[in-house]
Structures are given as C-alpha cells and as structure tokens.
Design a protein around this motif. Sequence first.
Motif, PDB file in Angstrom:
ATOM      1  N   GLY A 261       0.780  -1.231   0.000  1.00  0.00           N
ATOM      2  CA  GLY A 261       0.000   0.000   0.000  1.00  0.00           C
ATOM      3  C   GLY A 261       0.807   1.275   0.000  1.00  0.00           C
ATOM      4  N   MET A 262       2.098   1.209   0.345  1.00  0.00           N
ATOM      5  CA  MET A 262       2.867   2.440   0.482  1.00  0.00           C
ATOM      6  C   MET A 262       4.090   2.490  -0.428  1.00  0.00           C
ATOM      7  SD  MET A 262       2.673   2.795   4.642  1.00  0.00           S
ATOM      8  CE  MET A 262       1.091   2.738   5.495  1.00  0.00           C
ATOM      9  N   ASP A 263       4.818   1.385  -0.529  1.00  0.00           N
ATOM     10  CA  ASP A 263       6.068   1.407  -1.282  1.00  0.00           C
ATOM     11  C   ASP A 263       5.856   1.281  -2.783  1.00  0.00           C
ATOM     12  OD1 ASP A 263       7.319   1.594   1.120  1.00  0.00           O
ATOM     13  OD2 ASP A 263       8.024  -0.482   1.192  1.00  0.00           O
ATOM     14  N   MET A 264       4.828   0.501  -3.198  1.00  0.00           N
ATOM     15  CA  MET A 264       4.659   0.202  -4.618  1.00  0.00           C
ATOM     16  C   MET A 264       4.078   1.392  -5.385  1.00  0.00           C
ATOM     17  SD  MET A 264       2.900  -3.138  -6.316  1.00  0.00           S
ATOM     18  CE  MET A 264       1.243  -2.767  -5.775  1.00  0.00           C
ATOM     19  N   VAL A 265       3.005   1.989  -4.866  1.00  0.00           N
ATOM     20  CA  VAL A 265       2.354   3.138  -5.498  1.00  0.00           C
ATOM     21  C   VAL A 265       1.852   4.063  -4.387  1.00  0.00           C
ATOM     22  CG1 VAL A 265       0.538   3.932  -7.064  1.00  0.00           C
ATOM     23  CG2 VAL A 265       1.526   1.663  -7.380  1.00  0.00           C
ATOM     24  N   LYS A 266       2.023   5.364  -4.547  1.00  0.00           N
ATOM     25  CA  LYS A 266       1.450   6.330  -3.623  1.00  0.00           C
ATOM     26  C   LYS A 266       0.012   6.598  -4.063  1.00  0.00           C
ATOM     27  CE  LYS A 266       5.401   6.652  -1.548  1.00  0.00           C
ATOM     28  NZ  LYS A 266       5.610   5.967  -0.256  1.00  0.00           N
ATOM     29  N   LEU A 267      -0.944   6.176  -3.251  1.00  0.00           N
ATOM     30  CA  LEU A 267      -2.343   6.215  -3.659  1.00  0.00           C
ATOM     31  C   LEU A 267      -3.115   7.341  -2.974  1.00  0.00           C
ATOM     32  CD1 LEU A 267      -3.196   2.405  -3.451  1.00  0.00           C
ATOM     33  CD2 LEU A 267      -2.719   3.706  -5.520  1.00  0.00           C
ATOM     34  N   GLY A 307      -2.210   2.713 -10.668  1.00  0.00           N
ATOM     35  CA  GLY A 307      -1.076   3.633 -10.760  1.00  0.00           C
ATOM     36  C   GLY A 307      -0.704   3.934 -12.195  1.00  0.00           C
ATOM     37  N   ALA A 308      -0.710   2.893 -13.040  1.00  0.00           N
ATOM     38  CA  ALA A 308      -0.332   3.062 -14.442  1.00  0.00           C
ATOM     39  C   ALA A 308      -1.341   3.908 -15.204  1.00  0.00           C
ATOM     40  CB  ALA A 308      -0.189   1.701 -15.108  1.00  0.00           C
ATOM     41  N   ALA A 309      -2.616   3.939 -14.747  1.00  0.00           N
ATOM     42  CA  ALA A 309      -3.642   4.733 -15.415  1.00  0.00           C
ATOM     43  C   ALA A 309      -3.334   6.220 -15.325  1.00  0.00           C
ATOM     44  CB  ALA A 309      -5.012   4.449 -14.807  1.00  0.00           C
ATOM     45  N   LYS A 310      -2.642   6.610 -14.263  1.00  0.00           N
ATOM     46  CA  LYS A 310      -2.237   8.016 -14.115  1.00  0.00           C
ATOM     47  C   LYS A 310      -1.009   8.284 -14.978  1.00  0.00           C
ATOM     48  CE  LYS A 310      -1.106  11.462 -10.575  1.00  0.00           C
ATOM     49  NZ  LYS A 310      -0.897  11.672  -9.118  1.00  0.00           N
ATOM     50  N   ARG A 311       0.027   7.539 -14.727  1.00  0.00           N
ATOM     51  CA  ARG A 311       1.226   7.525 -15.576  1.00  0.00           C
ATOM     52  C   ARG A 311       2.097   6.365 -15.089  1.00  0.00           C
ATOM     53  NH1 ARG A 311       1.767  12.062 -12.335  1.00  0.00           N
ATOM     54  NH2 ARG A 311       3.495  11.969 -10.838  1.00  0.00           N
ATOM     55  N   VAL A 315       4.216   4.182 -10.665  1.00  0.00           N
ATOM     56  CA  VAL A 315       4.450   2.869 -10.054  1.00  0.00           C
ATOM     57  C   VAL A 315       5.937   2.708  -9.756  1.00  0.00           C
ATOM     58  CG1 VAL A 315       4.201   0.373 -10.356  1.00  0.00           C
ATOM     59  CG2 VAL A 315       2.525   1.938 -11.390  1.00  0.00           C
ATOM     60  N   ASN A 316       6.231   2.257  -8.553  1.00  0.00           N
ATOM     61  CA  ASN A 316       7.619   1.962  -8.183  1.00  0.00           C
ATOM     62  C   ASN A 316       7.964   0.590  -8.762  1.00  0.00           C
ATOM     63  OD1 ASN A 316      10.058   1.312  -6.977  1.00  0.00           O
ATOM     64  ND2 ASN A 316       9.510   2.183  -4.982  1.00  0.00           N
ATOM     65  N   SER A 318      10.675  -0.912  -9.264  1.00  0.00           N
ATOM     66  CA  SER A 318      11.690  -1.724  -8.577  1.00  0.00           C
ATOM     67  C   SER A 318      11.034  -2.602  -7.517  1.00  0.00           C
ATOM     68  CB  SER A 318      12.766  -0.838  -7.945  1.00  0.00           C
ATOM     69  OG  SER A 318      12.212   0.000  -6.944  1.00  0.00           O
ATOM     70  N   THR A 319      10.051  -2.031  -6.773  1.00  0.00           N
ATOM     71  CA  THR A 319       9.300  -2.827  -5.807  1.00  0.00           C
ATOM     72  C   THR A 319       8.481  -3.894  -6.520  1.00  0.00           C
ATOM     73  OG1 THR A 319       9.146  -0.968  -4.275  1.00  0.00           O
ATOM     74  CG2 THR A 319       7.556  -2.742  -3.971  1.00  0.00           C
ATOM     75  N   VAL A 320       7.879  -3.514  -7.649  1.00  0.00           N
ATOM     76  CA  VAL A 320       7.120  -4.476  -8.454  1.00  0.00           C
ATOM     77  C   VAL A 320       8.025  -5.620  -8.896  1.00  0.00           C
ATOM     78  CG1 VAL A 320       5.873  -4.820 -10.623  1.00  0.00           C
ATOM     79  CG2 VAL A 320       5.442  -2.784  -9.239  1.00  0.00           C
ATOM     80  N   GLY A 321       9.232  -5.265  -9.338  1.00  0.00           N
ATOM     81  CA  GLY A 321      10.185  -6.288  -9.778  1.00  0.00           C
ATOM     82  C   GLY A 321      10.532  -7.269  -8.683  1.00  0.00           C
ATOM     83  N   GLU A 322      10.700  -6.756  -7.454  1.00  0.00           N
ATOM     84  CA  GLU A 322      10.999  -7.639  -6.324  1.00  0.00           C
ATOM     85  C   GLU A 322       9.850  -8.613  -6.070  1.00  0.00           C
ATOM     86  OE1 GLU A 322      11.852  -5.136  -3.029  1.00  0.00           O
ATOM     87  OE2 GLU A 322      13.683  -4.307  -3.893  1.00  0.00           O
ATOM     88  N   MET A 323       8.619  -8.105  -6.150  1.00  0.00           N
ATOM     89  CA  MET A 323       7.454  -8.963  -5.933  1.00  0.00           C
ATOM     90  C   MET A 323       7.310  -9.991  -7.050  1.00  0.00           C
ATOM     91  SD  MET A 323       4.468  -6.640  -4.249  1.00  0.00           S
ATOM     92  CE  MET A 323       4.332  -5.554  -5.652  1.00  0.00           C
ATOM     93  N   LEU A 324       7.507  -9.544  -8.285  1.00  0.00           N
ATOM     94  CA  LEU A 324       7.412 -10.478  -9.407  1.00  0.00           C
ATOM     95  C   LEU A 324       8.455 -11.589  -9.289  1.00  0.00           C
ATOM     96  CD1 LEU A 324       6.831  -8.043 -12.420  1.00  0.00           C
ATOM     97  CD2 LEU A 324       5.173  -9.612 -11.394  1.00  0.00           C
ATOM     98  N   LEU A 325       9.651 -11.216  -8.846  1.00  0.00           N
ATOM     99  CA  LEU A 325      10.700 -12.216  -8.656  1.00  0.00           C
ATOM    100  C   LEU A 325      10.284 -13.229  -7.594  1.00  0.00           C
ATOM    101  CD1 LEU A 325      13.563 -13.220  -9.299  1.00  0.00           C
ATOM    102  CD2 LEU A 325      14.419 -11.656  -7.529  1.00  0.00           C
ATOM    103  N   ALA A 326       9.683 -12.728  -6.504  1.00  0.00           N
ATOM    104  CA  ALA A 326       9.217 -13.630  -5.447  1.00  0.00           C
ATOM    105  C   ALA A 326       8.131 -14.563  -5.967  1.00  0.00           C
ATOM    106  CB  ALA A 326       8.685 -12.818  -4.259  1.00  0.00           C
ATOM    107  N   TRP A 327       7.229 -14.027  -6.781  1.00  0.00           N
ATOM    108  CA  TRP A 327       6.163 -14.858  -7.340  1.00  0.00           C
ATOM    109  C   TRP A 327       6.732 -15.932  -8.266  1.00  0.00           C
ATOM    110  CZ3 TRP A 327       2.444 -10.373  -9.155  1.00  0.00           C
ATOM    111  CH2 TRP A 327       1.931  -9.729  -8.016  1.00  0.00           C
TER     112      TRP A 327
END
Length: 349
Positions: A261-267, A307-311, A315-316, A318-327
């Motif tokens: 909720g905080m690191d990946m995208v500021k909502l 997040g991507a709908a705005k621009r 989206v962070n 790098s955080t997404v990449g870490e999660m995708l790697l874990a998945w």
Amino acid sequence: MTITLSDFISSIAGNPALLIIVVLTLGVILVNGWTDAPNAIATCVSTRSLEPRKAIVMAAVFNFLGVFVMTAINATVAQTVANMVNFSGSDDALIALCAALFAIVLWATAAWYFGIPTSESHALIAGISGAAIALQGGISGINGEAWIKVVYGLGTSTLLGFGLGFLVVKIVMLICKQMSRQQTNVFFKNGQIGAGAAMAFMHGAQDGQKFMGIFMLGIFLAQGNADATNFVIPVWMMILCSLVMALGTSIGGMKIIKTVGMDMVKLESFQGFSADLAAAICLLISSVFGLPVSTTHTKTTAIMGVGAAKRFSSVNWSTVGEMLLAWVLTFPGCGLVGFIMAWVFMQIF
C-alpha cells in the motif's frame, strides 16, 4: 461425500498422522490470514481511510464471513485444488501431505519476515505438487486437467487485476471530472472502507476454500479414500477455518501493508477505492466460475493498474520487480522444498 464432527474427532483419536495434518493445515490457514489477508486492507491504511488496528479487525471479520458464506454457496474452488494432485496408491500419502504443508508454512513465514507479499496460493499449489511428485516418483503425481485449471486461474487473475484496476480508475476519473476534490474525498474515503471490506470477504472466499480442499484431502487419505473427487465441506469445518483465518488476520501484517500500500504506489483515496473495487470484482468472477486465483496477485496487479492509469512512472517498478521475482521463484522454490521435505519425511517415517 462429507464427514461429521463426531466422525472427524474419532478419526483424529485413532490416527496420529491425521492429527498432524490437521495441525499443519490450520497452521497454514493461520499464516495465510497473517501474511496474505493484509493485502486486502493495504490501500485502506495507506490512504488513511482507516487506522491500521481498525482495518485489521475489519479484515478479520470479513475474512470469516467470506470463508463461511462463499463456501456454503459454491465450493468448486476447494474441489479443484483437492483434485489437482494424486496422492493415491501409497502408504506414505499422509506423510507426503504433512511434508507439503510444512514446506508451505516455512515459505510463507520467510516471505513475511522479509516483507514480501508472496502468494500463499502459489505456495500451496507448488508445495503439494512437489510432494505428490516425490510420492509417486514422477509426473504421475499431478492430475493435469485440474492442475492446468489452477495455473490458468492464477495467470488470469494477474492480467484481469491489472486491466480492471486500470479501467475502473479511468471510469471513476471520468465520472468525477467536473467535481471538486473536496466533494469526492468524503465519498471515496467511506467507499474505500466498503471496498476494502469486500476485498477481505473475497480473500476469505478464495483462500479459505483452497485450504479446506487440502483439509478434506487429508481426511480422505486418513480414511483410505484417496480417490474421492466430489465432496461437501461440512459446516463445522467452515467455522473452524474461518475462525483460524480471522485469528491470523488479527495478528496483523504491517510489513505487507507497507510494501503493497505504500512502497509500490502512492495512492489517493479514489485510487485506493478503485483498486479495492477492481480486485474484489475479479475475485468474485473467479469464485463464481470455480477458478482458484491468487488474491495477492489480484490485489497488487489492480494497484499497479490504478497507478499506471495516471502515468507509468507513478508505479515503483523496482518494488514491483521484487514482488514479481518472489512470485516467479515461489513455484520452483516451494515446489522443490515440498519435494525434498516429502522425500526426507518418507525416509524417516
């Protein structure tokens, strides 16, 4: 086919291996509520629509309701998960299942420690698949048709979560285009609480069924009925699993909330509302059609879509990449751990 509470208690009393299965299954459900359920409330907390403690209590209550209500309506997800592996034809079946559940607890706890929102659905599928392969000595441990259905659901949830997140927030922005921020803030703050509750409900509906499917598989193995494909989940099991998942959720998971909720995208509030609504819709569709999907993937990809709908730079990545790697690592990693643990357990016991 089902089992009454009295028969279940009698089975436990006469079969120590089943008792271990039950303890480990409940342990996995507890860890799921502890590490996975916080995804449902991450956006509520990050946008300050709800205080962390209140959000956790809300998630616990709606996880309970989701497990109980949706399973009573449609238990197809549970049957699909139970049927995707082949534990029949071996005296070591219960031992292998014990090893798989042990591997899942290890993997999920490690992910929580490092604050990575890994998917318990991935861990469950990988762990029991690895154990089944070890038990059968090859790929015959996998029931291809059911397994492909599970993998299809997991892949679909990722794409659908992102797409719905993108679409819902665009619709919300279009509707509110002529409104002032002050006009909409109150609505979205309250609306996000409702959407977060719906997300927690659907988390219980999806993940509760997956683990009850394994619960029933353990009972059938203990009864020597490994070929059971159709079953009815008893009410006492729904209540038990609901309470354990709610307990796990009440323990909290601020590390996961922070990452998602905080690191990946500021909502903002309207974005959090859109992400929760999109993810809940995706999970509802999947549950109605009996597809076991990952609540973690659905929620996090919905947030990415918002997040991507705005621009895209919102989206962070790098955080997404870490999660995708874990998945990505969960399937081979937890599958290998499940395989090794099953082999070791079968050698020892």
